[in-house]
Motif scaffolding. Structure first.
Motif, PDB file in Angstrom:
ATOM      1  N   VAL A  58       0.831  -1.202   0.000  1.00 42.41           N
ATOM      2  CA  VAL A  58       0.000   0.000   0.000  1.00 42.41           C
ATOM      3  C   VAL A  58       0.870   1.259   0.000  1.00 42.41           C
ATOM      4  O   VAL A  58       0.568   2.237  -0.695  1.00 42.41           O
ATOM      5  CB  VAL A  58      -0.964  -0.002   1.215  1.00 42.41           C
ATOM      6  N   SER A  99       2.161   1.399  -3.732  1.00 45.82           N
ATOM      7  CA  SER A  99       1.150   1.564  -4.778  1.00 45.82           C
ATOM      8  C   SER A  99       0.328   2.837  -4.641  1.00 45.82           C
ATOM      9  O   SER A  99      -0.287   3.292  -5.603  1.00 45.82           O
ATOM     10  CB  SER A  99       0.201   0.359  -4.795  1.00 45.82           C
ATOM     11  N   CYS A 100       0.318   3.430  -3.440  1.00 49.50           N
ATOM     12  CA  CYS A 100      -0.427   4.681  -3.224  1.00 49.50           C
ATOM     13  C   CYS A 100       0.502   5.872  -2.974  1.00 49.50           C
ATOM     14  O   CYS A 100       0.038   7.002  -2.790  1.00 49.50           O
ATOM     15  CB  CYS A 100      -1.398   4.528  -2.058  1.00 49.50           C
ATOM     16  N   VAL A 102      -6.160   9.326  -3.065  1.00 46.04           N
ATOM     17  CA  VAL A 102      -5.250   8.648  -3.992  1.00 46.04           C
ATOM     18  C   VAL A 102      -5.948   7.414  -4.559  1.00 46.04           C
ATOM     19  O   VAL A 102      -6.778   6.797  -3.875  1.00 46.04           O
ATOM     20  CB  VAL A 102      -3.924   8.241  -3.310  1.00 46.04           C
ATOM     21  N   LEU A 138      -6.647   3.587  -5.874  1.00 40.54           N
ATOM     22  CA  LEU A 138      -6.333   2.265  -5.340  1.00 40.54           C
ATOM     23  C   LEU A 138      -6.520   1.244  -6.460  1.00 40.54           C
ATOM     24  O   LEU A 138      -7.612   1.118  -7.019  1.00 40.54           O
ATOM     25  CB  LEU A 138      -7.275   1.947  -4.180  1.00 40.54           C
TER      26      LEU A 138
END
Length: 330
Positions: A197, A200-201, A236, A238
């Protein structure tokens, strides 16, 4: 080796902060000291306040290491001002420590008599003389400017306080292959999900650990970041793949208050434990680079840029006020 050390208050504990230009050998030696920690907010290593560590770094509690009586009062007022403006406690500590160092340097001079020339002298005869970093100098300038904005009786011209020229350094970035190795290194679903996380964010460590289950909007495939750095909320995206990973994690771990909790139910996961998880992944993957959690954020931004994403959009995703800040990360 040029370094400076001083006593600080860090999360209500007395610690010894050590400031120096990046040096691999000194970092390796400090890491061997029990309880040594790196602080991104302080831009320094800090250690337990023990007699051994005081002797090691020549810490002495002499009167000349304290500001004048007027300085003590003004530092306390400055702290109250920062808290009333809802600055984080880490920023309150960092800025007040920087101001204290400045006022100790001019402890024999009334604050009302301090001029812009005195700030230049301080930069040259203290910060540059003991080779403190440009980042520390910039942090000190921020504190001094903010302090004198709150003082009515002063000879300081705020707009004429200059900052150090920013060094143009390449960001610390991992390749996509290296990131994949790190994210796949752990079989533990919680560890894997937290690192995934963050990357990826493009999250900061604190932003990840502050997340709550309701901050994940699975219908819109977004993450809601509330009251993050600068007291700003942002959204953001996901990815579906990470959403599936989060669902698997949620079913397995069933968090209560925070999305990622430690051993105590309802308490957020510890930042130092998360850093240790990353270090374990580096050992497993045999990646020798001195990777930090923030490297994953740098890498996220760079990989977006490489794929053709507009820099202004990346700036929004990272939560930066200025595109110049974003440019340093990509």
């Amino acid at each position: 080796m040029k370094w400076t050390a001083k006593l600080i208050k860090y999360k209500s504990d007395t610690r010894i902060a050590v400031y120096f230009e990046k040096d691999i050998d000194l970092i390796a030696r400090i890491k061997q000291i029990e309880g040594a920690r790196w602080s991104q907010s302080l831009i320094a290593w800090h250690l337990p306040d023990t007699e051994e560590n005081r002797n090691r770094f020549k810490i002495t509690l002499l009167n000349h290491s304290l500001p004048s009586g007027e300085g003590v009062i003004q530092i306390e007022k400055f702290k109250q001002f920062l808290r009333s403006k809802r600055y984080s406690e880490s920023t309150v500590s960092t800025y007040s420590d920087a101001l204290k160092s400045f006022l100790v340097f001019y402890r024999e001079k009334p604050i009302a008599e301090i001029t812009n020339d005195d700030i230049i002298i301080y930069n040259n005869d203290h910060i540059l003389k003991i080779k403190l970093s440009a980042s520390y100098q910039n942090q000190t300038v921020n504190a001094i400017k903010l302090f004198f904005q709150t003082i009515r009786d002063t000879k300081i011209f705020i707009d004429k306080i200059h900052r150090p020229k920013r060094a143009k350094v390449l960001p610390n970035v991992l390749s996509k292959e290296e990131v994949k190795l790190i994210l796949d290194a752990h079989s533990n679903i919680k560890h894997k999900t937290m690192l995934s996380v963050i990357y990826s964010c493009g999250l900061r460590c604190g932003e990840l650990l502050a997340l709550k289950p309701l901050d994940i909007d699975s219908k819109r495939n977004i993450v809601l970041l509330k009251n993050s750095k600068g007291k700003k909320d942002r959204i953001v995206p996901l990815s579906p793949k990470i959403l599936e990973l989060l669902r698997e994690y949620y079913k397995t771990c069933k968090p209560k208050e925070f999305l990622f909790e430690g051993q105590t139910v309802g308490k957020a996961y510890d930042a130092r434990s998360l850093q240790l998880i990353l270090k374990q992944a580096l050992v497993k993957t045999e990646i020798k680079k001195p990777v930090t959690l923030h490297w994953l954020r740098h890498s996220y931004a760079t990989h977006l840029l490489e794929s053709g994403t507009d820099l202004r959009y990346i700036q929004e995703l990272l939560g930066h006020n200025s595109s110049k800040t974003t440019e340093t990360e990509v």
